[in-house]
Motif scaffolding. Sequence first.
Motif, PDB file in Angstrom:
ATOM      1  N   VAL A  94       1.008  -1.068  -0.010  1.00 33.23           N
ATOM      2  CA  VAL A  94       0.027   0.020   0.116  1.00 33.23           C
ATOM      3  C   VAL A  94       0.872   1.152  -0.043  1.00 33.23           C
ATOM      4  CG1 VAL A  94      -1.577   1.465   1.341  1.00 33.23           C
ATOM      5  CG2 VAL A  94      -1.795  -1.302   1.031  1.00 33.23           C
ATOM      6  N   GLN A  95       2.045   1.229   1.017  1.00 29.48           N
ATOM      7  CA  GLN A  95       2.936   2.423   0.911  1.00 29.48           C
ATOM      8  C   GLN A  95       3.559   2.475  -0.471  1.00 29.48           C
ATOM      9  OE1 GLN A  95       6.001   3.285   3.654  1.00 29.48           O
ATOM     10  NE2 GLN A  95       4.965   1.769   5.098  1.00 29.48           N
ATOM     11  N   ALA A  96       3.816   1.558  -1.044  1.00 33.84           N
ATOM     12  CA  ALA A  96       4.570   1.485  -2.372  1.00 33.84           C
ATOM     13  C   ALA A  96       3.605   2.055  -3.436  1.00 33.84           C
ATOM     14  CB  ALA A  96       5.385   0.313  -2.553  1.00 33.84           C
ATOM     15  N   ALA A  97       2.257   2.230  -3.228  1.00 29.09           N
ATOM     16  CA  ALA A  97       1.183   2.251  -4.172  1.00 29.09           C
ATOM     17  C   ALA A  97       1.027   1.203  -5.267  1.00 29.09           C
ATOM     18  CB  ALA A  97       1.422   3.668  -4.875  1.00 29.09           C
ATOM     19  N   LEU A  98       1.275   0.005  -4.886  1.00 26.81           N
ATOM     20  CA  LEU A  98       1.341  -1.152  -5.827  1.00 26.81           C
ATOM     21  C   LEU A  98       0.315  -2.188  -5.376  1.00 26.81           C
ATOM     22  CD1 LEU A  98       2.491  -2.528  -8.190  1.00 26.81           C
ATOM     23  CD2 LEU A  98       4.102  -3.529  -6.589  1.00 26.81           C
ATOM     24  N   TRP A  99      -0.349  -1.990  -4.114  1.00 26.81           N
ATOM     25  CA  TRP A  99      -1.319  -2.944  -3.412  1.00 26.81           C
ATOM     26  C   TRP A  99      -2.438  -3.203  -4.429  1.00 26.81           C
ATOM     27  CZ3 TRP A  99      -1.712  -7.027  -0.590  1.00 26.81           C
ATOM     28  CH2 TRP A  99      -2.832  -7.305  -0.064  1.00 26.81           C
ATOM     29  N   ASP A 100      -3.330  -2.196  -5.069  1.00 29.49           N
ATOM     30  CA  ASP A 100      -4.416  -2.652  -5.783  1.00 29.49           C
ATOM     31  C   ASP A 100      -4.118  -3.238  -6.997  1.00 29.49           C
ATOM     32  OD1 ASP A 100      -5.948  -1.254  -3.848  1.00 29.49           O
ATOM     33  OD2 ASP A 100      -5.621   0.720  -4.844  1.00 29.49           O
ATOM     34  N   GLU A 101      -2.775  -2.796  -7.302  1.00 31.46           N
ATOM     35  CA  GLU A 101      -2.694  -3.589  -8.687  1.00 31.46           C
ATOM     36  C   GLU A 101      -2.081  -5.201  -8.796  1.00 31.46           C
ATOM     37  OE1 GLU A 101      -0.009  -1.126 -11.229  1.00 31.46           O
ATOM     38  OE2 GLU A 101      -0.740   0.457  -9.582  1.00 31.46           O
ATOM     39  N   VAL A 102      -1.507  -5.439  -7.525  1.00 21.89           N
ATOM     40  CA  VAL A 102      -1.227  -6.823  -7.402  1.00 21.89           C
ATOM     41  C   VAL A 102      -1.795  -7.644  -6.390  1.00 21.89           C
ATOM     42  CG1 VAL A 102       1.026  -6.262  -8.204  1.00 21.89           C
ATOM     43  CG2 VAL A 102       0.582  -6.247  -5.788  1.00 21.89           C
ATOM     44  N   LYS A 103      -2.785  -7.118  -5.463  1.00 16.11           N
ATOM     45  CA  LYS A 103      -3.464  -7.702  -4.434  1.00 16.11           C
ATOM     46  C   LYS A 103      -4.030  -9.369  -4.860  1.00 16.11           C
ATOM     47  CE  LYS A 103      -7.832  -5.632  -4.584  1.00 16.11           C
ATOM     48  NZ  LYS A 103      -8.398  -4.387  -4.253  1.00 16.11           N
TER      49      LYS A 103
END
Lengths: 274, 281
Positions: A152-161
């Motif tokens: 989430v901090q790295a702004a990647l969570w939504d794309e790889v969850k």
Amino acid sequence: MTAVTDSEASLRLRGARAEGGAEATAKMSAADLSAWFGDKQALRRITLPLIERKVTAIIGPSGCGKSTFIRCMNRMHEVVAGARTTGDVLLDGKSVYGADVDPVRVRRRVGMVFQKPNPFPTMSVRDNVLAGLRLSGIEPPDADALVEEVLVQAALWDEVKDALDRPGGALSGGQQQRLCIARCLALEPEVVLMDEPCSSLDPIATAKIEELIHDLRDRYTIVVVTHSMQQAARVSDYTAFFYVGELVEYDHADVIFTKPSDPRTEDYITGRFG
Amino acid sequence: MTPELESAYSGRKLAARAAKTASSVAVGLALLPLFAVLAYVASQGARALSVAFFTEPIGVRGAGMANAIVGTIELVFLASAMGIPLGIAAGLYLAEYASTPLARAVRFSADVLAGVPSILVGVVVYAVVVVWMKQFSAFAGAAALAIVMLPLVTRTTDELARAVPDSLREAALALGAPRWRTAIFVVLRTAAPGIRSGCLLAVARVSGETAPLLFTAYNSRFFNESLFDPTSTLQVQIFTYTMTPNDDWHAQAWAAALVLVALVVVLNVLARRVLAEREPA
């Protein structure tokens, strides 16, 4: 030892002056730092503070020693055969080059993101995030929560969850780079060094990383080496201009980009060379 | 298109076709001996195969090679258990600490060892292990095979570990990983698929090695009950039977050859399947 203390004092002074207030302290600082590859000198007596919880950009033409400089901060420079340094680097006022200092511990506190995204190809997205801890022999107690938190901090969570078990190498270039940032953040570093983090990325991915740098500055002391003056102007609070291994100028970013005091800086930022 | 370009183009097309034909013929020629050997071994061996071949130990009429089959499998496993871990460890050391004098010495000796005829390995193991223990043994045979495997595994690991990009080593080091963990968990893991294939090749290679076993594992008519007793193997038994004037034993030797080839194939397929299952999804 007194020499170090002196330069440390002058650095604090310089940092404070740049900030225009007494509260700005240097999280890290280079003191009279020189670096060599074999006989070739790459850095010449650099003295530069990295202000706590601010973004410092390092700009300059290719071969000016930008990357070498940040690699000296976390003792990655010495990994290359024949590389050596003189002078000192301070982290919270203590030398990271002291005889009793383990470079492994320095690197855990001072994280690094490389120019080319380098996720571990044999590990899943999830394992990549946890790699830093596991490579230190630590199995995090609540791994899932940690993975989510740093992604989430790295702004990647939504794309790889939904793709945490896919190999890290299967992501796009921009996603890989954010994965590398997440991998770095999972160790809760105090300083994050980024070596041209966007140079292999397209403009959209670049914008995402820049946004991310913006969001991270409240928690980390960040150093960004960049080729792009626009990027430096967009993301940094302080900017240092390097030229052939020397620090030419260091100041608030807006000062560097509006009224630089050294003619070489002005030539560079106006595109007259480099 | 101008006429000059046209003629240059058709000339190139002709050359390309000729090159393709020539390389296809070369592939055919290269495969011919392989299929010839397999076909001949299969046709000769199949005739002598019987149930007794797999159930009865070596002996006279009606006997089989059960103890030799077990012996070959036993030796290959034992040799792999000794040779593979040591070879991988040595290869990883070579790749990660390439410039130390020790690494240079190890690399040089691995290269020399790879070129040593395998019968010499047998002689040395005889002189050192067999004479010392006053006994031919499965252990001595396995040690000889392990020595034959060692340079293969070492150099394969070395090459493949060095092919792992430095950017991954740096990624691990920058995460605060110690050098040895980087070597094992990043370098070795990244190079693992290739190293596995290299080890399989090394195993297949020693599965048929006969010379190092002649005076180490020697031979035996019985099932091997202890690692420190002599043991029979298919390959030595093929050698022994082929040297006799007895047609029945010749037939047995052909059958043993077929089983040995089949064993190597099965070993390869099994190992590949087991390793593939462990692969992360």
